[in-house]
Design a protein around this motif. Structure first.
Motif, PDB file in Angstrom:
ATOM      1  N   GLY A  64      84.315  80.025 -27.968  1.00  0.00           N
ATOM      2  CA  GLY A  64      84.512  81.468 -28.083  1.00  0.00           C
ATOM      3  C   GLY A  64      85.596  81.973 -27.148  1.00  0.00           C
ATOM      4  N   LEU A  65      85.525  81.549 -25.880  1.00  0.00           N
ATOM      5  CA  LEU A  65      86.467  82.046 -24.886  1.00  0.00           C
ATOM      6  C   LEU A  65      87.891  81.598 -25.219  1.00  0.00           C
ATOM      7  N   GLU A  78      93.006  77.833 -33.099  1.00  0.00           N
ATOM      8  CA  GLU A  78      91.594  77.960 -32.790  1.00  0.00           C
ATOM      9  C   GLU A  78      90.869  76.659 -33.158  1.00  0.00           C
ATOM     10  N   ILE A 110      79.753  76.149 -26.823  1.00  0.00           N
ATOM     11  CA  ILE A 110      79.793  77.418 -27.568  1.00  0.00           C
ATOM     12  C   ILE A 110      80.636  78.449 -26.813  1.00  0.00           C
ATOM     13  N   PHE A 111      80.419  78.506 -25.500  1.00  0.00           N
ATOM     14  CA  PHE A 111      81.162  79.453 -24.669  1.00  0.00           C
ATOM     15  C   PHE A 111      82.653  79.124 -24.674  1.00  0.00           C
ATOM     16  N   SER A 118      94.065  84.174 -28.966  1.00  0.00           N
ATOM     17  CA  SER A 118      94.302  84.803 -30.269  1.00  0.00           C
ATOM     18  C   SER A 118      95.725  85.334 -30.428  1.00  0.00           C
ATOM     19  N   LEU A 123      77.980  75.348 -22.979  1.00  0.00           N
ATOM     20  CA  LEU A 123      79.364  75.259 -22.497  1.00  0.00           C
ATOM     21  C   LEU A 123      80.314  75.113 -23.682  1.00  0.00           C
ATOM     22  N   ALA A 177      89.157  80.831 -28.150  1.00  0.00           N
ATOM     23  CA  ALA A 177      89.647  81.554 -29.321  1.00  0.00           C
ATOM     24  C   ALA A 177      90.042  82.976 -28.928  1.00  0.00           C
ATOM     25  N   PHE A 178      89.257  83.552 -28.002  1.00  0.00           N
ATOM     26  CA  PHE A 178      89.533  84.915 -27.560  1.00  0.00           C
ATOM     27  C   PHE A 178      90.846  84.983 -26.783  1.00  0.00           C
ATOM     28  N   GLU A 204      83.709  69.397 -25.682  1.00  0.00           N
ATOM     29  CA  GLU A 204      84.493  70.121 -26.673  1.00  0.00           C
ATOM     30  C   GLU A 204      84.950  71.481 -26.109  1.00  0.00           C
TER      31      GLU A 204
END
Lengths: 364, 308
Positions: B103-104, B217, B99-100, B110, B97, B106-107, B41
């Motif tokens: 986050g990455l 996202e 979760i990272f 953005s 991986l 989405a960052f 994912e």
């Protein structure tokens, strides 16, 4: 090879406690470099994220409010993870807890009396526990991998929640917003400190930490859970009922996550909205690992995680960063933790250094 | 049900199944070598966002796909260094991986949410695409769909007839024996993980460059996890991965079918179908634990440490 991993032969307790600290420091350094590359003053940026949010009374109060659901989910995960049951579904269990609690709460808006809130919270606990038991049942009776089923249940829970706020639970007088009606006063968590959002849910979380501590370190059940996690066949030989242990651990973990969801809707939110949780259930997985599955460690780690959530919001306001920076921090932290955990079972040696030494000794 | 609806449903089924097929085939190769990477994912999301940004900035969708694959490979190597190099727990590392990556991505993405790009166009093969019912489904798709057909054939052949395929299987079944006869266990595993990463990146890129084509996202919506489940149902066999991917494609577009037939069901309830289907199929196929054990690569998820 520049570095070589040498098995220690035994588990290093010192490293087990040092590793989360090391991971935290490495995350700080990495994010400092990251801020520098973004053209920001790293010290100022880190201070904005990790100190400014809690530099006043309001901030400290919010810190507790944010930490409570994470703590509840993570302390439950400590129990299942100890049994090596991989419940990744705290997020879904939290959402279903919030959903079920809300479906009771919207029907008792006018009600008064001290039974109202306990009934709502109980509905939340039952919701979360049932959602987790579904995965436990699929695991023990059908041998279905719990990682996959709990993740699928997370997505199903989210869709159920969104469906409910658009349909059956939508506030009839709410101008068509996807939100439930505001709960009645008797349905809300009592506020502990005037003028803040610090609510009784925090006491539940602390009580859960103490209870789980006793369960894991002082009870026969806790012993059975640990044996099951360490060696499945040893647990079977000892006659422990491993299926029942899977059910009990999932029940505890799901119930606590459900309570976290119920605490959110009756506490800081006061109604059901689609965004009950910014991923608290996933963050709790990191917290459980970071806290070494130990209640005290988890308490500290959930405070850190809550701070990272607040820091992300602060970075958005003060530094113009996307709020997604929270997820970035979380991922980094977990990666560094896993890498540092290698030190628990392995010693890092520098072969080039020792071989130079041996040559030098030979020359002498 | 009229012919047009059937034709369009089959067409959409293939399109929706394609990213699942690509990521699942990649993960299957990875798992055959004994490595369980739960980070699909995260790698897909990184592929989706990097591919999208590269396309938006360069105006070239193919550069986008290449960047998406590179992003997937880079992410997979992050996993490989920790899970293979440092022998960390593969389940935890894979979760990290994801979760990272969530986050990455989405960052990074953005600033790009909702921006329009020209998605990948459809290439209809003359004559063949005019065949009733199946013509549109098989011969009026975009190039990545055609690529996925080729990828399936290649993976099928790889494990059935190639020597390298045998090496991968040997490494996954018994890394110690493979090591003893001189097979490069670690190199094989690193490469298998990299291939899985490239495919996950490509599948993510397909979502943001051809399927939607937009960046949002968390746009993969659990497809990486469904693909992981798919590999299990398919008992690590390419032809069953193909079938499963399209069945899930169909489950994901049932809301369109329902609309076409005039049923009024909440889209949120229908959106649950692929996830419910995943659980149901998982239950049906895992019931017999002996059967699952028989097909699972024997060393799946276990770290390997050459004791030489």
């Amino acid at each position: 090879m520049l570095v070589k991993l040498e098995p220690r032969g035994q588990h290093s307790r010192k490293m087990a406690y040092l590793s989360p600290v090391l991971a935290g420091v490495l995350t700080l350094i990495t994010s400092g470099i990251f801020f520098f590359l973004q053209g920001l003053d790293p010290i100022h940026a880190l201070k904005t994220m990790l100190y400014t949010p809690i530099s006043d009374t309001y901030g400290l109060a919010e810190w507790c409010v944010k930490a409570a659901p994470i703590l509840l989910c993570a302390i439950g995960l400590a129990v299942v993870f100890k049994a090596q049951v991989w419940n990744i579904g705290a997020e879904g269990q939290l959402l279903i807890g919030g959903l079920l609690a809300s479906s009771v709460a919207v029907n008792v808006i006018e009600a008064e009396g001290i039974w109202v809130l306990p009934a709502i919270l109980l509905a939340g606990v039952i919701g979360g526990a049932l959602w987790a038991l579904l995965a436990a049942w699929l695991k023990t009776h059908f041998n279905a991998n719990e990682i996959l089923t709990t993740i699928m249940l997370n997505y199903i829970a989210l869709n159920l929640l969104v469906f409910s706020v658009h349909g059956p639970l939508k506030d009839p007088n709410g101008f068509n917003f996807p939100e439930s009606a505001m709960f009645g006063d008797a349905s809300l968590m009592p506020v502990l400190i005037e003028d803040t959002r610090v609510h009784a849910g925090i006491l539940f979380a602390l009580f859960a930490v103490a209870a789980i501590w006793v369960l894991l370190s002082r009870s026969f059940m806790g012993f059975q859970i640990k044996v099951l996690g360490l060696d499945h066949s040893a647990a079977r030989l000892a006659g422990f009922k491993s299926k029942r242990l899977v059910w009990v651990t999932m029940l505890i973990s799901g119930g606590l996550a459900g309570l976290a969801g119920a605490g959110e809707v009756t506490g800081p939110l006061g109604q059901l909205v689609p965004q009950i949780s910014p991923g608290y259930g996933y963050a709790a997985i990191i917290v459980a690992f970071l806290g070494r599955l130990h209640p005290v460690g988890i308490l500290l780690a959930s405070l850190l995680m809550a701070l990272i959530y607040m820091g992300g919001e602060m970075a958005q306001i003060e530094l113009n960063m996307p709020v997604a920076i929270t997820g970035l921090f979380q991922g980094l932290l977990l990666f560094y933790l896993l890498a540092c955990d290698v030190l628990i079972n392995f010693r890092v040696t520098l072969p080039w250094l020792s071989s130079q030494k041996t040559t030098a000794e030979q020359v002498n | 049900m009229d012919i047009d609806l059937i034709t369009n449903v089959l067409y959409a089924m293939i399109r929706t199944g394609t990213p699942l097929l690509i990521v699942a085939l990649g993960e299957m190769v990875c798992e055959k070598s004994g490595v369980l990477n739960l980070g699909q994912e995260g790698m897909m999301l990184m592929g989706a966002v990097i591919g999208f940004i590269a396309t938006l900035l360069s105006g070239n969708v193919w550069l986008g796909f290449i960047c998406a694959m590179l992003a997937g490979v880079l992410m997979s190597q992050l996993f490989a260094v920790i899970a293979l190099g440092l022998s960390a727990n593969q389940v935890a590392t894979g979760l990290a991986l994801t979760i990272f990556g969530t986050g990455l991505s989405a960052f990074i993405g953005s600033d790009y949410v909702g921006k329009p790009i020209d998605g990948l166009g459809v290439i209809a093969i003359p004559v063949l695409s005019d065949i009733p019912i199946i013509g549109k489904m098989l011969f009026a798709q975009d190039l990545i769909v055609y690529f996925s057909f080729g990828l399936f054939a290649a993976v099928y052949w790889f494990f059935r007839s190639s020597r390298t395929g045998l090496v991968v299987k040997a490494v996954g079944e018994n890394p110690h024996a493979a090591n003893a006869i001189g097979l490069p266990v670690m190199r094989t595993r690193y490469l298998a993980v990299a291939f899985g990463g490239a495919m996950a990146g490509l599948a993510g890129g397909y979502l943001s460059l051809a399927y939607t084509p937009l960046w949002a996202e968390n746009m993969t919506a659990g497809r990486g996890w469904i693909a992981l489940a798919l590999v299990v149902f398919a008992t690590w066999r390419a032809e069953r991965v193909l079938l499963g991917a399209y069945l899930f494609g169909l489950a994901s577009i049932l809301h369109l079918v329902a609309q076409g037939l005039g049923f009024a069901v909440s889209p949120n309830l229908l959106a649950m179908l692929p996830y419910i289907a995943t659980i149901l199929v998982l239950v049906m196929l895992s019931r017999n634990s002996g059967r699952s054990k028989l097909y699972t690569p024997a060393s799946l998820g276990k770290p390997f440490h050459a004791s030489s």
